[in-house]
Design a protein around this motif. Sequence first.
Motif, mmCIF file in Angstrom:
data_model
loop_
_atom_site.group_PDB
_atom_site.id
_atom_site.type_symbol
_atom_site.label_atom_id
_atom_site.label_comp_id
_atom_site.label_asym_id
_atom_site.label_seq_id
_atom_site.Cartn_x
_atom_site.Cartn_y
_atom_site.Cartn_z
ATOM 1 N N UNK B 49 -9.512 21.238 -20.980
ATOM 2 C CA UNK B 49 -8.344 20.503 -20.443
ATOM 3 C C UNK B 49 -8.743 19.065 -20.110
ATOM 4 N N UNK B 51 -11.068 17.332 -21.309
ATOM 5 C CA UNK B 51 -11.407 16.530 -22.497
ATOM 6 C C UNK B 51 -10.184 15.727 -22.931
ATOM 7 N N UNK B 52 -9.012 16.221 -22.543
ATOM 8 C CA UNK B 52 -7.767 15.630 -23.029
ATOM 9 C C UNK B 52 -6.979 14.869 -21.962
ATOM 10 N N UNK B 53 -7.232 15.124 -20.679
ATOM 11 C CA UNK B 53 -6.519 14.404 -19.606
ATOM 12 C C UNK B 53 -7.504 14.019 -18.496
ATOM 13 N N UNK B 54 -7.094 13.056 -17.675
ATOM 14 C CA UNK B 54 -7.958 12.613 -16.567
ATOM 15 C C UNK B 54 -7.670 13.373 -15.272
ATOM 16 N N UNK B 55 -6.426 13.843 -15.108
ATOM 17 C CA UNK B 55 -6.094 14.552 -13.870
ATOM 18 C C UNK B 55 -5.029 15.619 -14.119
ATOM 19 N N UNK B 56 -4.987 16.583 -13.187
ATOM 20 C CA UNK B 56 -3.929 17.617 -13.222
ATOM 21 C C UNK B 56 -3.185 17.515 -11.902
ATOM 22 N N UNK B 57 -1.970 17.017 -11.949
ATOM 23 C CA UNK B 57 -1.166 16.869 -10.725
ATOM 24 C C UNK B 57 -1.869 16.043 -9.665
#
Lengths: 273, 265
Positions: B49, B51-57
């Motif tokens: 996850x 690898x594809x985004x910098x943060x989750x919420x």
Amino acid sequence: MRRPGIYAAVVRTAFADRVAWRADAFFGAFMALARIAFAFVLWSAIFDGRAEVGGLSLPVVTSYYLVAVFVYQIDQSGSSAEMLAAEIRAGRFGAYLARPVDPLAWFLAASAGRSAFQATIVAFAAALAALAFSLLGPGASSLLEPLDPAGILAALPVLISGLFSLGLIKFMTAILAFKFQDIGAFQIAQNCLVEFLSGALIPLALMPGAIRAALEMTPFPALASLPAELALGRGLESLPGTAMVLVGWNVALYAAARAMYASLSTRYEEFGS
Amino acid sequence: MKVLKNLRCVRALVVARLSRYASESGSFWAALIVDTLVFFIQAAVFWVIYLNVDDIGGWDKWRSVFFVGTFTLVDGLYMTLYFFGVLGIPDAISTGRLDLYLAKPFDPLLHLAFERFNPGSLFLSLPAFLLIAVAAANMGAAPRAGDVAAYLGALSLMLILVFDLMVLVRVPAFRLKRLGAANVAEGALVEFAFRVPPSAYRGALKLVFRVFLPYGLIAAFPTEAFFGETGVGGWAAAIAVVAAFTALMRLAWRRGLARYESAGG
């Protein structure tokens, strides 16, 4: 392999047995709905303010999970494996030797019957989930990417092939009970690995290219990722190559299962032997 | 006095179990390998996850790593202490084995829960500590004694909560022959409790997963306690939820025992 009619009866009996325990199957399908909802919660947070993640939009990811999670629920060879392993350890395997059936063919037929019943429940639940997501979509823009009918048709033989491979792997794990007292650890480890490698946990498209290419050479994506991508109309052009890989694995795993059974079943002992 | 006696009995069960494990290295290594594999797969999911985004919420990679480390720690601790014992409750009820526990001068539920103490799972704490330490270091967190104490207090509270939830799922075995569906439901809830970071829950979902189905508290609360984000209200709410589920669990267990007909019917 003896008369095919016997195995058709095993499939029917296993299907009827699942009907008797239908509450479990319905609840399993309900939990698949919950998994879709949880995945949607997670991915909504991941997509917060982003149009795409790894080249995938939120509707594509939602549709991916809708297909992948439900398709992954179809396999019921795990319960057949648990039963077979328990019978071996309890000294009841002699019943299989007395019956006019081949144990591997019986195992695959029983798993097919149980999985067929699960598939009908899962299809119903998937349709419900798709309807719910369509209704949730704000205005005209749905939360789901439309599925491709040709892709769905192509996904069916891929899925059946993947289920056959998994059934053979589970059979080999179950007959480890001839050698080991407790095979629970093997089964848990196998379930965890297969779930991850199949793409049921996370879309394989988000993985680095080299890992994705390596996984494409295994039968595991056929259990979740490949059917989901095909249903979304992706990867139809590589279907012949995929089919060759799957057929190759099925032949190799079948030969391995036969060899392993021939080797391990000689260890079987029961009361009085 | 009764509590002290029960605690002494739990200690005796743990010592007996450790002695047995010393002579069964196969089971010990199997548990360790399986638990570590589960941990690695979870780490791999978050790795893909991020690898594809910098943060989750709003949670960055290291906060999520701390969260996963905390869940892994809770997981390792409850699997060590009572997981396998509680799993055996439905079998003890259906086979009448529970009779043996009722006849002994020790709380039968605690006896069942702690008789399968599993030290192999304790090794899962090692990668958990590593994750927690690496995440805290990368976040520039310099924990004070109070933060560590709050974290340990929150962990203990969550171990009680997990015990309550596990027993509640298995108490229906007094009425039902099969609990397969309930086990599936529990597995899915636990799974998503550590796959979905608390930053992803919003609105009513937050209420559901932190109060009514408090699986969302298990790793989130200790993580928030460590970073000083709980406050008095947060602690009061968490203690109230754990107290309510403990009372519910004891009530359900007693009602189940009242229905129990033992091996002879």
